[in-house]
Write an enzyme that holds these catalytic residues in place. Structure first.
Site, PDB file in Angstrom:
ATOM      1  N   HIS A   2       0.828  -1.207   0.000  1.00 18.10           N
ATOM      2  CA  HIS A   2       0.000   0.000   0.000  1.00 18.10           C
ATOM      3  C   HIS A   2       0.861   1.254   0.000  1.00 18.10           C
ATOM      4  O   HIS A   2       2.052   1.212   0.299  1.00 18.10           O
ATOM      5  CB  HIS A   2      -0.965   0.041   1.197  1.00 18.10           C
ATOM      6  CG  HIS A   2      -0.298   0.055   2.542  1.00 18.10           C
ATOM      7  ND1 HIS A   2      -0.006  -1.088   3.246  1.00 18.10           N
ATOM      8  CD2 HIS A   2       0.137   1.076   3.320  1.00 18.10           C
ATOM      9  CE1 HIS A   2       0.564  -0.772   4.398  1.00 18.10           C
ATOM     10  NE2 HIS A   2       0.678   0.541   4.469  1.00 18.10           N
ATOM     11  N   HIS A   4       4.075   7.107   3.630  1.00 21.54           N
ATOM     12  CA  HIS A   4       4.998   5.982   3.446  1.00 21.54           C
ATOM     13  C   HIS A   4       4.503   5.036   2.364  1.00 21.54           C
ATOM     14  O   HIS A   4       3.344   5.087   1.953  1.00 21.54           O
ATOM     15  CB  HIS A   4       5.227   5.217   4.766  1.00 21.54           C
ATOM     16  CG  HIS A   4       4.024   4.509   5.327  1.00 21.54           C
ATOM     17  ND1 HIS A   4       3.191   5.083   6.253  1.00 21.54           N
ATOM     18  CD2 HIS A   4       3.519   3.272   5.090  1.00 21.54           C
ATOM     19  CE1 HIS A   4       2.232   4.218   6.582  1.00 21.54           C
ATOM     20  NE2 HIS A   4       2.396   3.120   5.880  1.00 21.54           N
ATOM     21  N   GLU A  18       7.716   1.022   4.940  1.00 22.59           N
ATOM     22  CA  GLU A  18       7.195   0.000   5.843  1.00 22.59           C
ATOM     23  C   GLU A  18       7.400  -1.344   5.160  1.00 22.59           C
ATOM     24  O   GLU A  18       7.158  -1.474   3.964  1.00 22.59           O
ATOM     25  CB  GLU A  18       5.698   0.251   6.087  1.00 22.59           C
ATOM     26  CG  GLU A  18       5.025  -0.771   6.977  1.00 22.59           C
ATOM     27  CD  GLU A  18       3.519  -0.487   7.174  1.00 22.59           C
ATOM     28  OE1 GLU A  18       2.931   0.256   6.367  1.00 22.59           O
ATOM     29  OE2 GLU A  18       2.968  -1.016   8.154  1.00 22.59           O
TER      30      GLU A  18
END
Ligand code: CO
Length: 135
Positions: free
Chosen positions: A8, A80, A131
Site C-alpha cells: 500500500h 509511506h 514500511e
C-alpha cells in the site's frame, strides 16, 4: 530478502471523511468504512485498487505518530510506502547488516493489518519512509 509487491501507499489527511468522499465520489474508487486503530493512533480507510491499496490516515488520540507530519503538511501528503517481504526477521537482519536503520527498537510490531511490520529510516532510502510487511 528481496522486497515483494507494493502492499500500500499511505497518505495522511486532515479530514478522513472528506478524503474518503473524494476517492469514492470523484475517483470512483472502492473505499472501506472508517476504522479506528487506537493502538496505532490513527483512523484509516482503505482504498482497494485491485493491484494495491491506498491507505488514507488521520491522527487519532493524543500521541498519534502522524500528528507531526500533518503539522508540516496541513493539506495532507504521502507518508509511506509498504513493500511485502516473506520473512520480516530475515529482512531486518539483512538490512541491519547493510547499515540500514530500523525505526523504534528494531523489533517488528503488529501493523494495521494484523501482520508484523517494520519501518525503515527515510534517510537510508531516498527520503522515503518505508514500511515492510510480512505476508
Ligand atoms: Co502502512
Amino acid at each position: 530478502m528481496e522486497i515483494g509487491r507494493l502492499n500500500h501507499v499511505a497518505i495522511v489527511v486532515p479530514d478522513l471523511v472528506k478524503a474518503a468522499r473524494i476517492y469514492r465520489q470523484i475517483l470512483l474508487a472502492k473505499v472501506s468504512d472508517v476504522q479506528t486503530l487506537p493502538e496505532h493512533g490513527v483512523q484509516v480507510v482503505f482504498v482497494d485498487l485491485g493491484n494495491t491499496k491506498i491507505e488514507l490516515l488521520q491522527p487519532y488520540g493524543t500521541n498519534s505518530p502522524v500528528a507531526k507530519f500533518l503539522e508540516s503538511h496541513p493539506q495532507g501528503g504521502m507518508h509511506h510506502v509498504c513493500y511485502e517481504v516473506q520473512n520480516i526477521f530475515l529482512a531486518r537482519d539483512h538490512l541491519v547488516q547493510n547499515g540500514a536503520r530500523i525505526l523504534g527498537n528494531g523489533d517488528p510490531k503488529i501493523g494495521a493489518h494484523g501482520k508484523p511490520v517494520l519501518f525503515l529510516h527515510p534517510k537510508d532510502f531516498c527520503g522515503t519512509l518505508i514500511e515492510l510487511e510480512q505476508i
